[in-house]
Every structure is written in structure tokens, then in C-alpha cells.
Design an enzyme around this catalytic site. Structure first.
Site, short mmCIF file in Angstrom:
data_model
loop_
_atom_site.label_atom_id
_atom_site.label_comp_id
_atom_site.label_asym_id
_atom_site.label_seq_id
_atom_site.Cartn_x
_atom_site.Cartn_y
_atom_site.Cartn_z
N GLY A 143 0.81 -1.22 0.00
CA GLY A 143 0.00 0.00 0.00
C GLY A 143 0.84 1.26 0.00
N HIS A 200 2.42 4.84 -4.91
CA HIS A 200 2.88 5.98 -5.69
C HIS A 200 2.99 5.56 -7.15
CE1 HIS A 200 6.68 3.89 -5.61
NE2 HIS A 200 6.71 3.94 -4.28
N HIS A 220 4.38 2.12 -8.06
CA HIS A 220 3.47 0.97 -7.96
C HIS A 220 2.50 0.95 -9.14
CE1 HIS A 220 4.31 1.67 -3.53
NE2 HIS A 220 4.54 0.37 -3.64
N GLY A 230 9.03 -4.89 -9.02
CA GLY A 230 9.84 -3.79 -9.52
C GLY A 230 11.33 -4.08 -9.37
N LEU A 252 11.53 6.36 -7.26
CA LEU A 252 10.33 6.56 -6.45
C LEU A 252 10.27 5.49 -5.35
CD1 LEU A 252 7.46 7.55 -8.90
CD2 LEU A 252 9.29 8.93 -7.89
N ARG A 258 9.41 5.70 0.92
CA ARG A 258 10.26 6.33 1.95
C ARG A 258 10.65 7.77 1.62
NH1 ARG A 258 14.29 1.63 3.98
NH2 ARG A 258 12.65 0.20 4.61
#
Ligand code: PAF
Length: 305
Positions: free
Chosen positions: A27, A30, A33, A144, A181, A184
Site C-alpha cells: 500500500g 505511488h 506501484h 519492480g 520513487l 520512503r
């Protein structure tokens, strides 16, 4: 788009689907994702996403309770991407009893780099991913490359357990200044945010350094080590605390020795290599925030001839 919270509901929704493409997440989504959802849509139909903050992969000093839970916002973003089902179980659903059976990646892959600095992390990740795969039964799952070691471990797990799920790797999405991206990034102060792209800049510079060495026929182990040390020193000089900055074999993340290095360059100069042979991986803390990034050197010209 349906949001389901139980395994039974999820299976009911997906009954008869043979081409499901799955993207597991924790979750707080950004653009990185969301790009995974788009890759998933190219490889299968329907696209299923999960949102589950997995306690098993958090270390004792990593703040599981403070991890942002933003289900409503996330759901809006996923709906806009055309995701068919979001699986958002609570802890009792996924771990109704203590999860005593766990997946342990081989030490030489799971206990190095991220695994060295976050003991138990890949056991937690592999265990939850295997369990999520059992719930979703995907034909394809997308991970990713930003989490380079993670996608490699999941691919190996899938192969070794003969899972019917193909692992697809998706490229890292970056801000204009190169910063990868990551959830964090939101913890960086404005000054830290300005400094943060240095990590990627150093990956690029190291990659260029490797190309130069190759061009001059100076690809020696000592030269690799020098490049790693220079990058770490520069990070330290700018207030970072590096965990690692490492040039590794892209096939298994093992360090090079002189023999494997020579073999690599012999084959690099004798044939067009289809896969990248080297990857540079880095993790470093900037203030309170730990950032990771990586770059496949074979992507750049020169090393792949
Ligand atoms: O990369 C992540 O967000 C997590 O490690 C994953 C794969 C969703 C497992 O919890």
C-alpha cells in the site's frame, strides 16, 4: 473494482480466471506501484493487486506500526488503473495462527546485501509472497527492479517450487532528478530531498567508470573495489551512512573474483550479450531515511558491446 478482505471472497471473485496478473504491495501507493499495474495489464487479465503490510518482513527496530495505511487513497488509484480486484486482508486473515512454516532463501542470495542489513527480511517477504500466490493463483506476478534482490529471490523461489507463476520484472520509475520513487521519499526533509539524487548519480558515474575501465582494458578487481570505495566515500562526505555500494554479478548477485571478471570481459568482447552482466546495488541512510537503488551496467553502451 472490488475490494475483498478474505481469501474465500478473493477465490470466489477469481474463480475460472486463468490469466490473472498479480501485483503484491504494502500500500501507500505511488507512481512506481501504478507503473507495475500497467506492466501487469500487458501480461494478463484481470489485474489483481494486494495491499498487506507484512509484519514478518519488519525487523525489531523497523517501525511496523508506523507504516502508512492509506487504503482509501490506494483504492482510488488502483481503480483508475483498471485493477479488477484488490485483496486487502487483515493480519488475522493472512496469519490466523503464528506463521511457523516459512520460506528460507539460500544464504548466499538471501543473507547478503539487503539480507545482511535486514536479517530475516527475505524470509518474511518470500513467505508472504508464497502465501499470496496461493490465494491469488496468478499466471504472472510483477515485481519492480527497484527491489532488485527481492525480484531475483522471488523468481528463484518460483522456479525452485515449480510454481505456475511467471515472474515479470518492471523498470524503476524515477523523478526528473533521478531519485527512484519510493514510499520512503516522503520522510526526507526538503534538504535531504535535494541531496537524495546523489545515490543514483553515483550509480551512473560508477557505471561510466566501469565502461571506461573496459574500454582501456583495465578491468581488474582492484579497480572495481576502488570505484566502490570512491562512491561510499562521496556518500559519507555528503552526510550519508552507506550500508553497501556494491558491484555484483547480475545473474546471482555474487561478488566478482578476478577469474569471473576476466571470463565476463572475454565473453563481453566476443559476443553481443543479451542480458546485463553487472549490477551496482546501493543502500544508504540519509538522516533517518534508508534509501536503496541499483543500476544494471549492461544497460549502458560499451559493456554489452
Ligand atoms: O515490495 C513490497 O512491497 C513487499 O516486499 C511485498 C513484495 C509486497 C511483500 O510484502
Amino acid at each position: 473494482m472490488k475490494i475483498v478482505h478474505t481469501i474465500a471472497e478473493l477465490r470466489a471473485q477469481l474463480r475460472g480466471q486463468l490469466r490473472t496478473a498479480f501485483v503484491p504491495t504494502m500500500g501507500n501507493l505511488h507512481e512506481g506501484h501504478l507503473s507495475l499495474m500497467r506492466v501487469a495489464a500487458k501480461h494478463g487479465d484481470p489485474v489483481v493487486a494486494s495491499i498487506f503490510v507484512n509484519r514478518l518482513q519488519f525487523g525489531p527496530h523497523e517501525d511496523f506500526d508506523r507504516y502508512p495505511r492509506t487504503l482509501q487513497d490506494d483504492a482510488k488509484k488502483l481503480e483508475a488503473e483498471g485493477v479488477y480486484v484488490v485483496f486487502a486482508p487483515d493480519e488475522k486473515e493472512l496469519y490466523p495462527e503464528p506463521q511457523e512454516f516459512r520460506v528460507r532463501p539460500p544464504e548466499d542470495l538471501g543473507d547478503i546485501l539487503e539480507g545482511e542489513f535486514r536479517p530475516g527480511f527475505f524470509v518474511g517477504v518470500s513467505t508472504v509472497v508464497l502465501k499470496l500466490f496461493q490465494c491469488v493463483s496468478p499466471q504472472v506476478a510483477v515485481f519492480g527492479k527497484k527491489d532488485y534482490q527481492q525480484q531475483m529471490i522471488i523468481r528463484r523461489m518460483s522456479q525452485q517450487f515449480a510454481l505456475p507463476t511467471t515472474i515479470v520484472s518492471a523498470p524503476t520509475i524515477r523523478d526528473q532528478d533521478g531519485l527512484a520513487l519510493s514510499s520512503r521519499n516522503q520522510y526526507l526533509s526538503p534538504e535531504e530531498r535535494q541531496e537524495a539524487p546523489r545515490l543514483y548519480e553515483l550509480l551512473r558515474r560508477t557505471s561510466d567508470g566501469l565502461e571506461n575501465l573496459q574500454a582501456k582494458g583495465l578491468m581488474e578487481l582492484d579497480a572495481l573495489k576502488r570505484l566502490e570505495t570512491e562512491a561510499q566515500d562521496e556518500l559519507k562526505a555528503h552526510g550519508w551512512a552507506p550500508d553497501y555500494f556494491a558491484i555484483r554479478r547480475a545473474s546471482d548477485l555474487k561478488p566478482f573474483n578476478q577469474e569471473s571478471l576476466s571470463r565476463l570481459w572475454t565473453s563481453a568482447s566476443s559476443q553481443a550479450l543479451k542480458e546485463p552482466q553487472m549490477v551496482i546495488l546501493a543502500a544508504a541512510r540519509l538522516g533517518q531515511t534508508r534509501l536503496i537503488d541499483n543500476l544494471e551496467v549492461g544497460e549502458t553502451e560499451g559493456l554489452r558491446t
